[in-house]
Design a protein around this motif. Structure first.
Motif, mmCIF file in Angstrom:
data_model
loop_
_atom_site.group_PDB
_atom_site.id
_atom_site.type_symbol
_atom_site.label_atom_id
_atom_site.label_comp_id
_atom_site.label_asym_id
_atom_site.label_seq_id
_atom_site.Cartn_x
_atom_site.Cartn_y
_atom_site.Cartn_z
ATOM 1 N N UNK A 141 -40.632 -15.310 8.563
ATOM 2 C CA UNK A 141 -40.500 -15.535 7.118
ATOM 3 C C UNK A 141 -39.661 -16.775 6.832
ATOM 4 N N UNK A 142 -38.575 -16.951 7.580
ATOM 5 C CA UNK A 142 -37.701 -18.104 7.372
ATOM 6 C C UNK A 142 -38.427 -19.415 7.600
ATOM 7 N N UNK A 143 -39.236 -19.452 8.634
ATOM 8 C CA UNK A 143 -39.904 -20.695 8.988
ATOM 9 C C UNK A 143 -41.168 -20.951 8.182
ATOM 10 N N UNK A 144 -41.732 -19.907 7.591
ATOM 11 C CA UNK A 144 -42.951 -20.108 6.793
ATOM 12 C C UNK A 144 -42.683 -20.113 5.294
ATOM 13 N N UNK A 145 -41.459 -19.811 4.886
ATOM 14 C CA UNK A 145 -41.109 -19.766 3.462
ATOM 15 C C UNK A 145 -41.290 -21.117 2.775
ATOM 16 N N UNK A 146 -40.821 -22.179 3.409
ATOM 17 C CA UNK A 146 -40.883 -23.529 2.797
ATOM 18 C C UNK A 146 -40.652 -24.560 3.891
ATOM 19 N N UNK A 147 -40.799 -25.808 3.510
ATOM 20 C CA UNK A 147 -40.569 -26.916 4.436
ATOM 21 C C UNK A 147 -39.112 -26.922 4.896
ATOM 22 N N UNK A 148 -38.911 -26.977 6.206
ATOM 23 C CA UNK A 148 -37.576 -26.930 6.802
ATOM 24 C C UNK A 148 -37.158 -28.339 7.196
ATOM 25 N N UNK A 149 -35.977 -28.759 6.718
ATOM 26 C CA UNK A 149 -35.423 -30.056 7.094
ATOM 27 C C UNK A 149 -34.658 -29.965 8.401
#
Length: 152
Positions: free
Chosen positions: A141-149
């Protein structure tokens, strides 16, 4: 600390409640609280009740560089707590500050794209701190929630 039902804790004129709803729905969080500096940030995120037992703080006094406008989120009945910051500045500075806090304490942090932060949309950066156990629980969930910088 007082856990409350999910709501927009900082209802500023620029806050975007829909972005908060997207965040809590993605993880199933149902409780939130204001961040108040504990003696042990690591114990707080591990859900331990002894986080204020001690005489020395494990984090810097001023949190505006690493956890600005700090909030806590969790699922009621679990010890899976995340601390959320809405930080200003360039990504490089935010990532360095998050790394300087998380790594010595054995914590994880994720720095997301500005597009998902609800405090001051497109101006503040969403930074989420957690234990390794919490990271493993929410990893997909953390990695697919939004774009990660940055993933720390």
């Amino acid at each position: 600390m007082r856990w409350k039902a999910i709501k927009l804790l900082r209802n500023t004129k620029s806050a975007d409640e829909q972005r908060l709803i997207n965040f809590v729905n993605a993880f199933g969080f149902d409780r939130c609280a204001w961040y108040e500096r504990p003696y042990s940030f690591a114990k707080l995120l591990a859900g331990q009740h002894s986080y204020n037992a001690g005489y020395e703080f494990d984090t810097p006094r001023f949190n505006s560089r690493w956890l600005d406008h700090g909030e806590l989120y969790k699922v009621n009945g679990t010890s899976l707590v995340v601390a959320v910051g809405h930080n200003y500045g360039p990504y490089e500075d935010i990532i360095k500050c998050a790394t300087d806090i998380a790594q010595p304490l054995g914590l994880r942090a994720i720095v997301y794209d500005r597009a998902v932060d609800w405090y001051y949309p497109n101006e503040t950066v969403l930074v989420v701190y957690m234990t390794d156990e919490t990271f493993k629980h929410y990893e997909h969930k953390l990695l697919s929630f939004a774009s990660v910088e940055a993933l720390i």
